[in-house]
Motif scaffolding. Structure first.
Motif, mmCIF file in Angstrom:
data_model
loop_
_atom_site.group_PDB
_atom_site.id
_atom_site.type_symbol
_atom_site.label_atom_id
_atom_site.label_comp_id
_atom_site.label_asym_id
_atom_site.label_seq_id
_atom_site.Cartn_x
_atom_site.Cartn_y
_atom_site.Cartn_z
ATOM 1 N N LYS A 266 0.826 -1.216 0.000
ATOM 2 C CA LYS A 266 0.000 0.000 0.000
ATOM 3 C C LYS A 266 0.856 1.260 0.000
ATOM 4 O O LYS A 266 0.531 2.238 -0.672
ATOM 5 C CB LYS A 266 -0.956 -0.013 1.195
ATOM 6 C CG LYS A 266 -2.051 -1.040 1.046
ATOM 7 C CD LYS A 266 -3.039 -0.985 2.183
ATOM 8 C CE LYS A 266 -4.145 -2.011 1.963
ATOM 9 N NZ LYS A 266 -5.227 -1.873 2.928
ATOM 10 N N ALA A 267 1.955 1.247 0.745
ATOM 11 C CA ALA A 267 2.848 2.409 0.766
ATOM 12 C C ALA A 267 3.493 2.604 -0.606
ATOM 13 O O ALA A 267 3.585 3.733 -1.099
ATOM 14 C CB ALA A 267 3.916 2.236 1.848
ATOM 15 N N SER A 268 3.914 1.524 -1.225
ATOM 16 C CA SER A 268 4.510 1.600 -2.564
ATOM 17 C C SER A 268 3.509 2.139 -3.579
ATOM 18 O O SER A 268 3.843 2.984 -4.413
ATOM 19 C CB SER A 268 5.007 0.237 -3.022
ATOM 20 O OG SER A 268 6.107 -0.164 -2.265
ATOM 21 N N GLU A 269 2.280 1.641 -3.501
ATOM 22 C CA GLU A 269 1.230 2.104 -4.415
ATOM 23 C C GLU A 269 0.964 3.592 -4.242
ATOM 24 O O GLU A 269 0.627 4.284 -5.197
ATOM 25 C CB GLU A 269 -0.059 1.316 -4.200
ATOM 26 C CG GLU A 269 0.016 -0.119 -4.668
ATOM 27 C CD GLU A 269 -1.161 -0.973 -4.234
ATOM 28 O OE1 GLU A 269 -2.057 -0.471 -3.506
ATOM 29 O OE2 GLU A 269 -1.185 -2.167 -4.614
ATOM 30 N N ALA A 270 1.136 4.095 -3.025
ATOM 31 C CA ALA A 270 0.931 5.522 -2.750
ATOM 32 C C ALA A 270 2.156 6.356 -3.133
ATOM 33 O O ALA A 270 2.115 7.583 -3.097
ATOM 34 C CB ALA A 270 0.597 5.733 -1.274
ATOM 35 N N GLY A 271 3.240 5.665 -3.468
ATOM 36 C CA GLY A 271 4.452 6.364 -3.897
ATOM 37 C C GLY A 271 5.237 7.004 -2.773
ATOM 38 O O GLY A 271 5.907 8.018 -2.976
ATOM 39 N N ILE A 272 5.169 6.415 -1.588
ATOM 40 C CA ILE A 272 5.925 6.990 -0.473
ATOM 41 C C ILE A 272 7.065 6.064 -0.055
ATOM 42 O O ILE A 272 6.983 4.850 -0.200
ATOM 43 C CB ILE A 272 5.030 7.314 0.750
ATOM 44 C CG1 ILE A 272 4.323 6.065 1.270
ATOM 45 C CG2 ILE A 272 4.024 8.393 0.423
ATOM 46 C CD1 ILE A 272 3.592 6.285 2.561
ATOM 47 N N GLU A 273 8.109 6.692 0.469
ATOM 48 C CA GLU A 273 9.240 5.925 0.994
ATOM 49 C C GLU A 273 8.829 5.330 2.339
ATOM 50 O O GLU A 273 8.190 5.999 3.149
ATOM 51 C CB GLU A 273 10.442 6.848 1.173
ATOM 52 C CG GLU A 273 11.666 6.160 1.713
ATOM 53 C CD GLU A 273 12.819 7.111 1.976
ATOM 54 O OE1 GLU A 273 13.867 6.616 2.441
ATOM 55 O OE2 GLU A 273 12.684 8.330 1.767
ATOM 56 N N TYR A 274 9.230 4.093 2.581
ATOM 57 C CA TYR A 274 8.864 3.459 3.850
ATOM 58 C C TYR A 274 9.941 2.471 4.279
ATOM 59 O O TYR A 274 10.782 2.051 3.497
ATOM 60 C CB TYR A 274 7.512 2.739 3.737
ATOM 61 C CG TYR A 274 7.561 1.472 2.928
ATOM 62 C CD1 TYR A 274 7.751 0.237 3.549
ATOM 63 C CD2 TYR A 274 7.440 1.491 1.546
ATOM 64 C CE1 TYR A 274 7.812 -0.932 2.813
ATOM 65 C CE2 TYR A 274 7.499 0.324 0.802
ATOM 66 C CZ TYR A 274 7.685 -0.878 1.437
ATOM 67 O OH TYR A 274 7.746 -2.039 0.702
ATOM 68 N N SER A 275 9.883 2.121 5.555
ATOM 69 C CA SER A 275 10.713 1.052 6.092
ATOM 70 C C SER A 275 9.842 0.239 7.033
ATOM 71 O O SER A 275 8.814 0.715 7.504
ATOM 72 C CB SER A 275 11.929 1.610 6.844
ATOM 73 O OG SER A 275 11.508 2.304 8.003
ATOM 74 N N THR A 276 10.248 -0.995 7.280
ATOM 75 C CA THR A 276 9.512 -1.835 8.222
ATOM 76 C C THR A 276 10.453 -2.267 9.329
ATOM 77 O O THR A 276 11.649 -2.440 9.114
ATOM 78 C CB THR A 276 8.926 -3.091 7.535
ATOM 79 O OG1 THR A 276 9.984 -3.859 6.963
ATOM 80 C CG2 THR A 276 7.916 -2.721 6.469
ATOM 81 N N MET A 277 9.901 -2.426 10.515
ATOM 82 C CA MET A 277 10.693 -2.859 11.662
ATOM 83 C C MET A 277 9.821 -3.725 12.563
ATOM 84 O O MET A 277 8.771 -3.284 13.026
ATOM 85 C CB MET A 277 11.211 -1.648 12.438
ATOM 86 C CG MET A 277 11.980 -2.003 13.696
ATOM 87 S SD MET A 277 13.449 -3.016 13.431
ATOM 88 C CE MET A 277 14.479 -1.899 12.516
ATOM 89 N N ARG A 278 10.279 -4.954 12.788
ATOM 90 C CA ARG A 278 9.605 -5.840 13.733
ATOM 91 C C ARG A 278 10.405 -5.829 15.019
ATOM 92 O O ARG A 278 11.609 -6.057 15.027
ATOM 93 C CB ARG A 278 9.522 -7.272 13.197
ATOM 94 C CG ARG A 278 8.840 -8.221 14.195
ATOM 95 C CD ARG A 278 8.819 -9.655 13.716
ATOM 96 N NE ARG A 278 10.096 -10.166 13.262
ATOM 97 C CZ ARG A 278 11.027 -10.697 14.071
ATOM 98 N NH1 ARG A 278 10.833 -10.778 15.369
ATOM 99 N NH2 ARG A 278 12.156 -11.148 13.571
ATOM 100 N N LEU A 279 9.713 -5.540 16.100
ATOM 101 C CA LEU A 279 10.344 -5.509 17.415
ATOM 102 C C LEU A 279 9.649 -6.520 18.312
ATOM 103 O O LEU A 279 8.547 -6.973 18.009
ATOM 104 C CB LEU A 279 10.236 -4.098 18.017
ATOM 105 C CG LEU A 279 10.817 -2.971 17.165
ATOM 106 C CD1 LEU A 279 10.420 -1.623 17.728
ATOM 107 C CD2 LEU A 279 12.323 -3.097 17.064
ATOM 108 N N GLU A 280 10.270 -6.840 19.423
ATOM 109 C CA GLU A 280 9.663 -7.753 20.387
ATOM 110 C C GLU A 280 9.753 -7.141 21.773
ATOM 111 O O GLU A 280 10.749 -6.513 22.111
ATOM 112 C CB GLU A 280 10.367 -9.113 20.354
ATOM 113 C CG GLU A 280 10.200 -9.835 19.036
ATOM 114 C CD GLU A 280 10.761 -11.242 19.040
ATOM 115 O OE1 GLU A 280 10.789 -11.874 20.111
ATOM 116 O OE2 GLU A 280 11.155 -11.699 17.956
ATOM 117 N N GLY A 281 8.689 -7.317 22.561
ATOM 118 C CA GLY A 281 8.664 -6.785 23.917
ATOM 119 C C GLY A 281 7.317 -6.173 24.225
ATOM 120 O O GLY A 281 6.293 -6.550 23.665
#
Length: 125
Positions: free
Chosen positions: A59-74
């Motif tokens: 969805k972020a790519s389709e909107a043409g925006i830069e993004y990153s993902t981060m999975r955290l635990e806690g």
């Protein structure tokens, strides 16, 4: 709804979107110790996080925006606040779990983030 709002805000402000998901490793109101989680249940949570990232990234790519993902635990609130502080985040957008059977308008994560974060917080209903 939270992702939609975050994409709109990122696009309007020409800002990078940080998509963060926290796998809870202990139950609310539990002691500070990390819960020993059944490995198969942990795998389900990690798979859910991967699916979330795939959908959000698309969805972020389709909107043409830069993004990153981060999975955290806690603890979700603690990890979100820590991530925001360490990455110079100016706005955190979180969802609210409305609980019609209680008088509390916010869930424990959104409430804690709103009160303890050092940046602006938008709570999407």
């Amino acid at each position: 709804k939270v992702l939609e709002r975050a994409i709109i805000m990122s696009k309007v402000n020409c800002a990078k979107l940080h998509i963060v998901h926290v796998v809870r490793t202990r139950l609310p109101l539990q002691s500070r110790q990390t819960t020993a989680m059944d490995p198969s249940y942990r795998e389900v949570l990690l798979k859910d996080a991967s699916t979330l990232f795939e959908v959000a990234g698309r969805k972020a790519s389709e909107a043409g925006i830069e993004y990153s993902t981060m999975r955290l635990e806690g603890d979700p609130a603690e990890e979100i606040i820590k991530y925001a502080n360490e990455n110079g985040i100016e706005l955190i957008i979180v969802g609210s779990k409305e609980k019609p059977s209680t008088y509390a308008p916010l869930g424990s994560v959104s409430s804690k983030v709103a009160t303890e974060a050092h940046c602006s917080v938008l709570i999407e209903r």
